[in-house]
Enzyme design. Structure first.
Site, PDB file in Angstrom:
ATOM      1  CE1 TYR A 134      -3.237  -2.734  -0.078  1.00 48.66           C
ATOM      2  CE2 TYR A 134      -3.765  -2.299   2.283  1.00 48.66           C
ATOM      3  CZ  TYR A 134      -3.850  -3.044   1.213  1.00 48.66           C
ATOM      4  OH  TYR A 134      -4.922  -3.982   1.182  1.00 48.66           O
ATOM      5  CB  SER A 139     -14.483  -4.861  -2.369  1.00 42.98           C
ATOM      6  OG  SER A 139     -15.475  -4.115  -3.431  1.00 42.98           O
ATOM      7  N   PRO A 140     -16.446  -4.237   0.737  1.00 45.86           N
ATOM      8  CG  PRO A 140     -16.881  -3.450   2.800  1.00 45.86           C
ATOM      9  CD  PRO A 140     -15.546  -3.626   1.904  1.00 45.86           C
ATOM     10  CG  LEU A 141     -19.933  -0.379   1.079  1.00 48.19           C
ATOM     11  CD1 LEU A 141     -19.949   0.970   1.638  1.00 48.19           C
ATOM     12  CD2 LEU A 141     -21.239  -0.932   1.567  1.00 48.19           C
ATOM     13  N   GLY A 156     -22.852   2.243  -1.830  1.00 51.58           N
ATOM     14  CA  GLY A 156     -22.808   3.121  -0.680  1.00 51.58           C
ATOM     15  C   GLY A 156     -23.538   4.503  -0.964  1.00 51.58           C
ATOM     16  N   GLY A 157     -24.644   4.210  -1.901  1.00 53.23           N
ATOM     17  CA  GLY A 157     -25.727   5.542  -2.019  1.00 53.23           C
ATOM     18  C   GLY A 157     -25.135   6.299  -3.269  1.00 53.23           C
TER      19      GLY A 157
END
Length: 326
Positions: free
Chosen positions: A53, A207-209, A215-216
């Site tokens: 990262y 990557s849960p969304l 996420g809207g």
């Protein structure tokens, strides 16, 4: 914030994991430190990072945060990863015994700590035998440099290979698998999640969304706000599934909850899931995500989510082969 055991281990971790991939790129070092402080204030003790990262800068940022003292390191369950290239020379990637030793020592230096709590293979190495991997990992554990080991992006049969090889050495083996898993990407339910449950591994969804699509994104776009889910590959996903996302955001509005928190709450309701990884770029985003841990989705809501985002296979949310056979 509730805490649970990580797989079959005795290690207690928060139900949400703080992902740090934005530290040093999207998020400045002072803001990164503020996010980690806020995480501890809320009881989030599980931090996930990787040696690649920001070309290693993320681990350095975490290390300088630990150096501020006040129990920061002791209160943190620290997870990092190895496998991806850290240089251009041979043996600067993958899972040879040589790279495992060098990568671990390099991460320890950047993190400013004497041990890693959870050391994760970022990917399966198809060229290195498990005997070599477990022998190298065993040395790290004997030296006190690593306490637990995990995997990431493994297939279910890779988990079986790893665990059976560890069992032959009378070793604990893996305690966690980090896999992509969200309402729009449910392939883990076929093989990975059942294998993780069978072997007592905690599942840590990344990557849960689905890159921000859950996420809207549509509401944010209507309000004129920037949204990660409206750019790059996520934009292509949104274009293909816009009607479904519209219905999803309406459902979340009816529930009175943010779409991102509903997506996280759905993951937390899945048997075998330990802690989805959230990647806030600001302390405010972290605060908003914590609501997910307090949401309980009822049966009708879960059924509606299955309608919107069907599980893989024609026979409903079942593991393989029941998902497609008998």
């Amino acid at each position: 914030m509730n805490h649970v055991q990580l797989g079959r281990s005795g290690l207690s971790v928060s139900r949400l994991a703080l992902g740090t991939m934005n530290f040093g790129t999207e998020t400045s070092e002072p803001d990164s430190h503020a996010i980690m402080d806020r995480a501890h204030e809320h009881g989030v003790n599980f931090f996930d990072t990787a040696d690649v990262y920001a070309d290693g800068r993320t681990e350095q940022i975490i290390g300088r945060w630990f150096a501020q003292g006040d129990g920061r390191r002791d209160r943190t369950v620290l997870a990092t990863k190895l496998y991806l290239p850290t240089g251009r020379w041979p043996n600067e990637s993958r899972l040879s015994a040589l790279h495992i030793r060098r990568a671990c020592d390099a991460s320890l230096r950047r993190l400013g700590t004497d041990h890693i709590d959870l050391y994760q293979m970022h990917h399966i190495d198809r060229n290195t035998p498990w005997e070599e991997i477990w022998e190298a990992f065993g040395v790290l554990r004997q030296q006190g440099k690593v306490l637990y080991f995990g995997s990431s992006n493994f297939a279910g049969w890779h988990l079986a290979q790893a665990q059976e090889a560890a069992r032959a050495r009378h070793a604990l083996g893996l305690v966690a698998e980090q896999s992509i898993y969200n309402l729009m990407n449910r392939w883990a339910e076929l093989e990975v999640l059942p294998a993780a449950r069978h072997y007592g591994l905690g599942l840590i969804p990344w990557s849960p969304l689905n890159g921000g699509v859950l996420g809207g994104v549509l509401r944010k776009r209507e309000q004129g706000g920037a949204s990660r889910g409206a750019t790059g590959r996520s934009a292509a996903v949104l274009a293909r599934h816009q009607e479904t996302i519209e219905a999803y955001e309406r459902l979340c509005a009816d529930l009175g909850e943010e779409p991102a928190n509903v997506g996280l709450a759905w993951l937390l309701a899945q048997d075998g899931v330990t802690a989805p990884i959230i990647g806030p770029r600001t302390a405010g985003q972290l605060d908003g995500s914590l609501r997910a841990a307090a949401i309980t989705l009822d049966g009708s809501t879960l059924a509606r989510l299955d309608e919107l985002f069907p599980p893989p296979g024609p026979n409903g949310p079942k593991p393989a082969p029941e998902a497609y056979a008998w």
